[in-house]
Enzyme design. Structure first.
Site, PDB file in Angstrom:
ATOM      1  N   LYS A   9     -35.978 105.715  30.956  1.00 33.27           N
ATOM      2  CA  LYS A   9     -34.683 105.523  30.517  1.00 33.27           C
ATOM      3  C   LYS A   9     -34.124 104.481  31.544  1.00 33.27           C
ATOM      4  O   LYS A   9     -34.335 104.039  32.639  1.00 33.27           O
ATOM      5  CB  LYS A   9     -33.935 106.985  30.695  1.00 33.27           C
ATOM      6  CG  LYS A   9     -34.355 107.666  29.762  1.00 33.27           C
ATOM      7  CD  LYS A   9     -33.701 109.194  29.886  1.00 33.27           C
ATOM      8  CE  LYS A   9     -34.309 110.304  28.729  1.00 33.27           C
ATOM      9  NZ  LYS A   9     -33.518 111.649  28.921  1.00 33.27           N
ATOM     10  N   TYR A  49     -32.184 110.514  19.058  1.00 31.96           N
ATOM     11  CA  TYR A  49     -31.436 111.872  19.410  1.00 31.96           C
ATOM     12  C   TYR A  49     -30.760 112.653  18.333  1.00 31.96           C
ATOM     13  O   TYR A  49     -30.004 113.407  18.450  1.00 31.96           O
ATOM     14  CB  TYR A  49     -30.701 111.552  20.594  1.00 31.96           C
ATOM     15  CG  TYR A  49     -31.323 111.387  21.938  1.00 31.96           C
ATOM     16  CD1 TYR A  49     -32.080 112.176  22.352  1.00 31.96           C
ATOM     17  CD2 TYR A  49     -31.161 110.376  22.775  1.00 31.96           C
ATOM     18  CE1 TYR A  49     -32.722 111.992  23.653  1.00 31.96           C
ATOM     19  CE2 TYR A  49     -31.491 109.834  23.856  1.00 31.96           C
ATOM     20  CZ  TYR A  49     -32.581 111.006  24.658  1.00 31.96           C
ATOM     21  OH  TYR A  49     -33.288 110.666  25.522  1.00 31.96           O
ATOM     22  N   PHE A  57     -23.137 116.890  24.491  1.00 35.69           N
ATOM     23  CA  PHE A  57     -23.325 116.085  25.284  1.00 35.69           C
ATOM     24  C   PHE A  57     -23.898 114.819  24.407  1.00 35.69           C
ATOM     25  O   PHE A  57     -24.341 113.854  25.014  1.00 35.69           O
ATOM     26  CB  PHE A  57     -24.428 116.551  26.203  1.00 35.69           C
ATOM     27  CG  PHE A  57     -25.611 117.151  25.674  1.00 35.69           C
ATOM     28  CD1 PHE A  57     -26.783 116.245  25.086  1.00 35.69           C
ATOM     29  CD2 PHE A  57     -25.840 118.633  25.487  1.00 35.69           C
ATOM     30  CE1 PHE A  57     -27.715 116.891  24.344  1.00 35.69           C
ATOM     31  CE2 PHE A  57     -26.856 119.277  24.794  1.00 35.69           C
ATOM     32  CZ  PHE A  57     -27.931 118.381  24.384  1.00 35.69           C
ATOM     33  N   ARG A  85     -45.312 116.096  29.349  1.00 30.55           N
ATOM     34  CA  ARG A  85     -44.046 117.059  29.250  1.00 30.55           C
ATOM     35  C   ARG A  85     -44.297 117.676  30.786  1.00 30.55           C
ATOM     36  O   ARG A  85     -43.383 117.673  31.599  1.00 30.55           O
ATOM     37  CB  ARG A  85     -43.967 118.174  28.287  1.00 30.55           C
ATOM     38  CG  ARG A  85     -43.623 117.687  27.000  1.00 30.55           C
ATOM     39  CD  ARG A  85     -42.305 117.399  26.980  1.00 30.55           C
ATOM     40  NE  ARG A  85     -41.469 118.460  26.831  1.00 30.55           N
ATOM     41  CZ  ARG A  85     -40.179 118.275  26.562  1.00 30.55           C
ATOM     42  NH1 ARG A  85     -39.448 117.172  26.387  1.00 30.55           N
ATOM     43  NH2 ARG A  85     -39.258 119.547  26.563  1.00 30.55           N
ATOM     44  N   THR A  91     -36.133 119.784  32.096  1.00 27.18           N
ATOM     45  CA  THR A  91     -34.977 118.919  31.333  1.00 27.18           C
ATOM     46  C   THR A  91     -34.075 118.708  32.433  1.00 27.18           C
ATOM     47  O   THR A  91     -33.561 117.562  32.554  1.00 27.18           O
ATOM     48  CB  THR A  91     -34.071 119.640  30.086  1.00 27.18           C
ATOM     49  OG1 THR A  91     -35.319 119.871  29.188  1.00 27.18           O
ATOM     50  CG2 THR A  91     -33.297 118.599  29.670  1.00 27.18           C
ATOM     51  N   ARG A 102     -39.347 114.330  37.148  1.00 25.04           N
ATOM     52  CA  ARG A 102     -37.776 114.705  37.348  1.00 25.04           C
ATOM     53  C   ARG A 102     -37.540 115.462  38.838  1.00 25.04           C
ATOM     54  O   ARG A 102     -36.733 115.284  39.468  1.00 25.04           O
ATOM     55  CB  ARG A 102     -37.294 115.689  36.232  1.00 25.04           C
ATOM     56  CG  ARG A 102     -37.247 114.482  34.979  1.00 25.04           C
ATOM     57  CD  ARG A 102     -36.982 115.458  33.662  1.00 25.04           C
ATOM     58  NE  ARG A 102     -36.622 114.725  32.596  1.00 25.04           N
ATOM     59  CZ  ARG A 102     -36.762 115.288  31.428  1.00 25.04           C
ATOM     60  NH1 ARG A 102     -36.848 116.411  31.230  1.00 25.04           N
ATOM     61  NH2 ARG A 102     -36.326 114.470  30.263  1.00 25.04           N
ATOM     62  N   ASN A 112     -31.936 111.961  33.978  1.00 22.75           N
ATOM     63  CA  ASN A 112     -33.135 112.636  34.179  1.00 22.75           C
ATOM     64  C   ASN A 112     -34.259 111.633  34.101  1.00 22.75           C
ATOM     65  O   ASN A 112     -35.508 112.170  33.753  1.00 22.75           O
ATOM     66  CB  ASN A 112     -33.291 114.055  33.306  1.00 22.75           C
ATOM     67  CG  ASN A 112     -33.181 113.752  31.870  1.00 22.75           C
ATOM     68  OD1 ASN A 112     -33.302 112.573  31.404  1.00 22.75           O
ATOM     69  ND2 ASN A 112     -33.185 114.735  31.107  1.00 22.75           N
ATOM     70  N   GLU A 126     -41.686 110.113  16.522  1.00 20.52           N
ATOM     71  CA  GLU A 126     -41.042 109.216  17.310  1.00 20.52           C
ATOM     72  C   GLU A 126     -41.910 107.719  17.850  1.00 20.52           C
ATOM     73  O   GLU A 126     -41.143 106.655  17.559  1.00 20.52           O
ATOM     74  CB  GLU A 126     -40.754 109.565  18.867  1.00 20.52           C
ATOM     75  CG  GLU A 126     -39.937 110.812  18.845  1.00 20.52           C
ATOM     76  CD  GLU A 126     -39.728 111.730  19.947  1.00 20.52           C
ATOM     77  OE1 GLU A 126     -39.013 112.670  19.965  1.00 20.52           O
ATOM     78  OE2 GLU A 126     -40.497 111.451  20.748  1.00 20.52           O
TER      79      GLU A 126
END
Ligand code: DAT
Ligand code: MG
Length: 152
Positions: A9, A49, A57, A85, A91, A102, A112, A126
């Site tokens: 990100k 998303y 959010f 994951r 998260t 993270r 994150n 995706e």
């Protein structure tokens, strides 16, 4: 082979953690089948998303993912979704286990660092959303594959 979509990100890119984050997936044994550096537009962010569009959010999440360039990867391997994951962590970074991306590098949910698909089905969806067919290198192998995957 299972495939998963990973996004470094904008905070990961801005903080110069792109290499550190890719390294962790690569060393885990996942095979890269697609990778690109790009600026995400709002339509793609909202599509990615979409499952969260009713959440409070959502607007902030979309602003965050379009706030700067990202690195997007398609990775494959046995158990690729669950392994990625676990490498990413939970998260909320402040609750993520040390040793995860993270848990080692982040502290707030809105920063994150990385996205990873949450199921095999969503991984496929995706990857189809983020990559065109010609951008993926499918079917290549590594000389190390038999030392990572038991049945190749
Ligand atoms: P993950 O990224 O671990 O798959 P998710 O799919 O549930 O988490 O949510 C997508 C992103 O939305 C997540 O990385 C950060 C943000 N988010 C989720 N829950 C949130 C919350 N309660 N408050 C603020 N942001 C949240
Ligand atoms: Mg998710």
């Amino acid at each position: 082979m299972e495939r998963t979509l990973i996004i470094v990100k904008p905070d990961g890119v801005q903080r110069g953690l792109t290499g550190e984050i890719i390294r962790r997936f690569e060393q885990r044994g996942l095979r890269i089948v697609g990778m690109k550096f790009m600026q995400v537009d709002r339509a793609l962010a909202e599509a990615h998303y979409a499952v969260h569009r009713e959440k409070a959010f959502f607007a902030g999440l979309v602003e965050y993912i379009i706030s700067g360039p990202v690195v997007v990867m398609a990775l494959e391997g046995t158990n690729a979704v669950a392994a990625a994951r676990a490498t990413i962590g939970s998260t909320k970074p402040h609750e993520s286990a040390p040793g995860s991306i993270r848990g080692d590098l982040g502290i707030e949910i809105g920063r994150n660092l990385v996205h990873g698909s949450d199921s095999v089905e969503n991984g496929e969806k995706e990857i189809a959303l983020w990559f065109k067919d010609g951008e993926l290198v499918s079917g290549w192998t590594r000389s190390t594959d038999k030392w990572i995957f038991e049945n190749v």
